[in-house]
Design a protein around this motif. Structure first.
Motif, PDB file in Angstrom:
ATOM      1  N   LYS A  12      43.194  40.814  30.300  1.00 41.41           N
ATOM      2  CA  LYS A  12      42.588  41.037  31.894  1.00 41.41           C
ATOM      3  C   LYS A  12      43.379  40.047  32.803  1.00 41.41           C
ATOM      4  O   LYS A  12      43.739  40.829  33.956  1.00 41.41           O
ATOM      5  CB  LYS A  12      41.219  40.224  31.601  1.00 41.41           C
ATOM      6  CG  LYS A  12      40.352  40.371  33.139  1.00 41.41           C
ATOM      7  CD  LYS A  12      38.843  39.804  32.763  1.00 41.41           C
ATOM      8  CE  LYS A  12      37.953  39.904  34.034  1.00 41.41           C
ATOM      9  NZ  LYS A  12      38.240  38.820  34.979  1.00 41.41           N
ATOM     10  N   MET A  13      43.830  38.892  32.486  1.00 35.41           N
ATOM     11  CA  MET A  13      44.477  38.320  33.418  1.00 35.41           C
ATOM     12  C   MET A  13      45.971  38.972  33.881  1.00 35.41           C
ATOM     13  O   MET A  13      46.343  39.107  34.927  1.00 35.41           O
ATOM     14  CB  MET A  13      44.967  36.748  32.908  1.00 35.41           C
ATOM     15  CG  MET A  13      45.697  36.079  33.742  1.00 35.41           C
ATOM     16  SD  MET A  13      47.679  36.269  33.305  1.00 35.41           S
ATOM     17  CE  MET A  13      47.900  36.022  31.891  1.00 35.41           C
ATOM     18  N   ALA A  14      46.508  39.608  32.718  1.00 32.44           N
ATOM     19  CA  ALA A  14      47.730  40.377  32.803  1.00 32.44           C
ATOM     20  C   ALA A  14      47.583  41.433  33.792  1.00 32.44           C
ATOM     21  O   ALA A  14      48.574  41.795  34.577  1.00 32.44           O
ATOM     22  CB  ALA A  14      48.304  40.648  31.454  1.00 32.44           C
ATOM     23  N   SER A  15      46.555  42.145  33.463  1.00 30.02           N
ATOM     24  CA  SER A  15      46.307  43.282  34.243  1.00 30.02           C
ATOM     25  C   SER A  15      46.134  43.026  35.792  1.00 30.02           C
ATOM     26  O   SER A  15      46.609  43.815  36.578  1.00 30.02           O
ATOM     27  CB  SER A  15      45.031  44.156  33.764  1.00 30.02           C
ATOM     28  OG  SER A  15      45.319  44.663  32.275  1.00 30.02           O
ATOM     29  N   GLU A  16      45.200  41.888  35.997  1.00 29.12           N
ATOM     30  CA  GLU A  16      45.134  41.559  37.327  1.00 29.12           C
ATOM     31  C   GLU A  16      46.408  41.303  38.137  1.00 29.12           C
ATOM     32  O   GLU A  16      46.536  41.395  39.265  1.00 29.12           O
ATOM     33  CB  GLU A  16      43.924  40.522  37.439  1.00 29.12           C
ATOM     34  CG  GLU A  16      42.594  41.005  37.214  1.00 29.12           C
ATOM     35  CD  GLU A  16      41.626  39.796  36.740  1.00 29.12           C
ATOM     36  OE1 GLU A  16      41.917  38.664  36.968  1.00 29.12           O
ATOM     37  OE2 GLU A  16      40.480  40.041  36.624  1.00 29.12           O
ATOM     38  N   GLN A  17      47.220  40.455  37.172  1.00 33.15           N
ATOM     39  CA  GLN A  17      48.304  39.788  37.778  1.00 33.15           C
ATOM     40  C   GLN A  17      49.439  41.131  38.251  1.00 33.15           C
ATOM     41  O   GLN A  17      49.952  41.447  39.010  1.00 33.15           O
ATOM     42  CB  GLN A  17      49.380  38.973  36.962  1.00 33.15           C
ATOM     43  CG  GLN A  17      50.592  38.291  37.383  1.00 33.15           C
ATOM     44  CD  GLN A  17      50.732  37.610  38.581  1.00 33.15           C
ATOM     45  OE1 GLN A  17      49.379  37.234  38.904  1.00 33.15           O
ATOM     46  NE2 GLN A  17      51.777  37.597  39.302  1.00 33.15           N
ATOM     47  N   ALA A  18      49.485  41.977  37.212  1.00 33.47           N
ATOM     48  CA  ALA A  18      50.209  43.255  37.559  1.00 33.47           C
ATOM     49  C   ALA A  18      49.633  44.077  38.736  1.00 33.47           C
ATOM     50  O   ALA A  18      50.533  44.453  39.615  1.00 33.47           O
ATOM     51  CB  ALA A  18      50.081  44.317  36.320  1.00 33.47           C
ATOM     52  N   MET A  19      48.472  44.221  38.935  1.00 32.12           N
ATOM     53  CA  MET A  19      47.867  44.888  40.198  1.00 32.12           C
ATOM     54  C   MET A  19      48.309  44.192  41.461  1.00 32.12           C
ATOM     55  O   MET A  19      48.635  44.597  42.455  1.00 32.12           O
ATOM     56  CB  MET A  19      46.171  44.987  39.983  1.00 32.12           C
ATOM     57  CG  MET A  19      45.904  45.905  38.817  1.00 32.12           C
ATOM     58  SD  MET A  19      46.387  47.459  38.961  1.00 32.12           S
ATOM     59  CE  MET A  19      45.165  48.300  39.977  1.00 32.12           C
ATOM     60  N   ARG A  20      48.399  42.742  41.398  1.00 33.56           N
ATOM     61  CA  ARG A  20      48.442  41.825  42.410  1.00 33.56           C
ATOM     62  C   ARG A  20      49.880  42.199  42.728  1.00 33.56           C
ATOM     63  O   ARG A  20      50.430  42.243  43.889  1.00 33.56           O
ATOM     64  CB  ARG A  20      48.109  40.489  42.319  1.00 33.56           C
ATOM     65  CG  ARG A  20      46.696  40.128  42.399  1.00 33.56           C
ATOM     66  CD  ARG A  20      46.583  38.540  42.724  1.00 33.56           C
ATOM     67  NE  ARG A  20      47.241  37.984  41.443  1.00 33.56           N
ATOM     68  CZ  ARG A  20      46.181  37.820  40.292  1.00 33.56           C
ATOM     69  NH1 ARG A  20      45.158  38.013  40.146  1.00 33.56           N
ATOM     70  NH2 ARG A  20      46.879  36.931  39.296  1.00 33.56           N
TER      71      ARG A  20
END
Length: 121
Positions: free
Chosen positions: A107-115
């Motif tokens: 979840k954290m990695a996906s959110e970081q990738a989107m940012r």
């Protein structure tokens, strides 16, 4: 101290033509049968050869598809490291990061990738 500095500037091991002869490490091409099941068994088989070079390359057989081996529902947490790659040349080691379960990390990695995507594209 001046003598030590002067000695450190002398290159005593380089050949006269300036080129070092470093042998290439071996490349291995296992068959599906050798690599299937547990690739570590194959690595242990070739270890005596690869260790002589300090490095080797293993090209997996065509069509080899390793299984996904992470239990995404496990409550077990793992610690991450803050990896500032551009700072390694300065001799700065990796700092401690956060602890995550596999699902939390995803979840954290996906959110970081989107940012990152929203900022850079």
């Amino acid at each position: 101290l001046q003598q030590a500095i002067a000695n450190s500037r002398l290159d005593r091991s380089r050949p006269a033509d300036g080129w070092l002869s470093v042998p290439d490490g071996p490349t291995f091409f296992p068959t599906v049968e050798e690599f299937d099941g547990n690739p570590v068994h194959y690595i242990n088989k070739i270890r005596p050869i690869a260790e002589k070079y300090g490095i080797c390359k293993i090209v997996p057989p065509a069509g080899w598809d390793p299984p996904f081996c992470v239990n995404m529902d496990s409550p077990k947490k793992f610690q991450t490291k803050e990896q500032l790659i551009h700072r390694l040349q300065e001799g700065i080691s990796f700092g401690d990061g956060e602890e995550y379960t596999a699902r939390e990390y995803q979840k954290m990695a996906s959110e970081q990738a989107m940012r990152w995507r929203d900022t850079n594209y």
